[in-house]
Design an enzyme around this catalytic site. Sequence first.
Site, PDB file in Angstrom:
ATOM      1  N   GLU A  41      27.856  48.480  41.645  1.00  0.00           N
ATOM      2  CA  GLU A  41      29.259  48.833  41.517  1.00  0.00           C
ATOM      3  C   GLU A  41      29.492  49.526  40.168  1.00  0.00           C
ATOM      4  O   GLU A  41      29.143  48.990  39.120  1.00  0.00           O
ATOM      5  CB  GLU A  41      30.069  47.541  41.613  1.00  0.00           C
TER       6      GLU A  41
ATOM      7  N   ASP B 144      29.774  42.754  39.574  1.00  0.00           N
ATOM      8  CA  ASP B 144      30.186  41.833  38.515  1.00  0.00           C
ATOM      9  C   ASP B 144      30.536  40.462  39.090  1.00  0.00           C
ATOM     10  O   ASP B 144      30.956  40.346  40.229  1.00  0.00           O
ATOM     11  CB  ASP B 144      31.434  42.378  37.787  1.00  0.00           C
TER      12      ASP B 144
ATOM     13  N   ASP C   2      33.056  38.713  38.817  1.00  0.00           N
ATOM     14  CA  ASP C   2      34.491  38.417  38.740  1.00  0.00           C
ATOM     15  C   ASP C   2      35.120  38.688  40.115  1.00  0.00           C
ATOM     16  O   ASP C   2      34.423  38.994  41.067  1.00  0.00           O
ATOM     17  CB  ASP C   2      35.162  39.270  37.649  1.00  0.00           C
TER      18      ASP C   2
ATOM     19  N   ASP D  39      36.949  41.095  41.349  1.00  0.00           N
ATOM     20  CA  ASP D  39      36.721  42.435  41.898  1.00  0.00           C
ATOM     21  C   ASP D  39      35.305  42.589  42.433  1.00  0.00           C
ATOM     22  O   ASP D  39      35.092  43.138  43.513  1.00  0.00           O
ATOM     23  CB  ASP D  39      36.954  43.509  40.825  1.00  0.00           C
TER      24      ASP D  39
END
Length: 626
Positions: A418, A491, A493, A495
């Site tokens: 990403e 990541d 997190d 998102d």
Amino acid sequence: MSKGYTAKDIQVLEGLDAVVKRPGMYVGDTGVRGLHHIVFEAIDNAVDEFLAGYAKQLKVVIHKDGSVTVEDDGRGIPVDEHPVLKTSALQIVLTKLHAGGKFDKKTYQVSGGLHGVGISVTNALSEWLKVEVRRDGKSYYQEYRLGKPLADVKPNGPASSTGTKITFMPRSSTFEDTNFQYEILDNRLKELAYLNKGISIDFIDERDGREISYHFEGGIKSYVEDINKNKEPLHDVIYFEKKENSIVIEIAMQYNAGYNERVFSFVNSINTVEHGTHYSGFSTALTRSVNDYLKKNKMDKMKVAGDDAKEGLTAIISVKIPEPQFEGQTKTKLGNSDVKGIVDSIVYEKLIGFLEENPAISRIIMGKCLGAAQAREAARKARELTRRKSALESGSLPGKLADCQERDPSKCEIFLVEGDSAAGTAIGGRDRKTQAILPLWGKMLNVEKARIDKVFGNDKLQPIILALGCGIGEDFDVSRLRYGRVVIMSDADIDGHHIATLLLTFFYRYMRNLIENGHVYIAMPPLYKVVKNKKVYYVYDDNEYRKLLEEIGKDGTVVQRYKGLGEMNSEQLWETTLDHENRYMKKVTIEDATIADQMFSILMGEEVEPRREFIMRYAKEAELDI
Ligand code: 0RA
């Protein structure tokens, strides 16, 4: 060897030793799956007691010390002495493989199903196990260490009710991690409550005080309502049940405004992920009912294919049969050939009857099926067009792909990364011989809301399709896959999690074989970098983090918490996430993908409330992490 030992007893002991020696043979593996399997084994036995008509209530508790209790209010496992083995029946059930069913031939056993070896396996793989049986007005007790009884079964005072209560601690020498996961047990207990209507299940996690109770009078009808609740259902759930030749068949089905098939099949409460004869019978009957109805009502302007009739369909097929035969790669495909015809004729009879009696709903369903048939035609044309445009056939590769040099797919990996900057770091850090990097950017397509023709042309998905080289949907051919491992790297997190979920959902819907054949992985970058006395430790989860700080002491340590891949340089990314020698990776199983599917429906669904709930829960967990 002491005197009273008989040949049969030796066999008994050898039985459990075999389980300890080769746990994988009995519980699948010694990871998360195997660990939870020993609880399921105990739970399934209690559910069997419910199916036999004696238990109503099931209670499962995860204790603070990590042990688990499974309790039911059934008849209680018999405690009287077995005439041949000269030990109490209870002890035989707990020490002899496959013993459970021998005392009481029950018709439909959950526990007789998939691995179905009985609670002796739970005992064999437990540090300790305590069992309490209440029957005939008395309470009985026995305790085990490493599968061996500490003493005979002893009466332990009076009892005013009946039931069985088993508490056990998984063996730390067997399982890689003995931490029970709330979600895994919760999912299975909820599923069992849906599949066995009327049963009451209490689930308590004393480690954090979470408590939940399940009871669905509607059974699988409630299940379908629940799955469809955020998906614009088009009519009330259609439900029917019939018993024939000792086979019980239950179907609940409901179309929604979406395009995906969500037909889940079960045999004796076991999820048959690879389907089988019950599913085939259902499919042919559904297609035939729809086409016959169209013809009879002169609406047959197109022939509806099997997949068309399942577009936007959510259904549960639940059959209970005395002796299921499981086949397939993961032994989750029903093989009994007679089941196909029986399910076919029952579903056809019930469904055609329903359609004729409910013209308003029939009109909606027929419109839905015809719409799907037309879209399939359109998709076929779009696909031919795309093919002619050559991209998918000629093997051309996406411009952004940093490919690897090796050509043998079994040695190659592709990382779907990403963001351009993280991808840049990965390109710098990778082993360029065997590791390819494909950057992903921008908003990933929500495949939940798009038909296949949109998926083909999508500029976010097409690079992935091209790079993997194996086509999608009907054209999918795993033998053309260019990389043995497809690794999602995002990541840690919300998102990043969301993107991983979107990708998993895409693979699940359009390249399911990729997941089934074990090609899909999730990279696990570290959460922390801890430096003390110039020594560097990378830490991958919070438990490990806490452990390390005990071990090395807080004083003088410098801790960096990684919020994203972008915070690492190429060398760090190589050392922690890419290097075979050091990295952690999570292999995605079909269950993960199903859970992703559910999460995805919640995240992307129209309804605000469940999404808010999910995000709140997720946020809470994220908070706990800190
Ligand atoms: C065999 C016979 C009988 C009960 C059970 C097994 C039984 C097993 C389990 C495992 C967990 N909970 C259970 N509850 C019952 C009953 C025989 C009789 O009473 O006639």
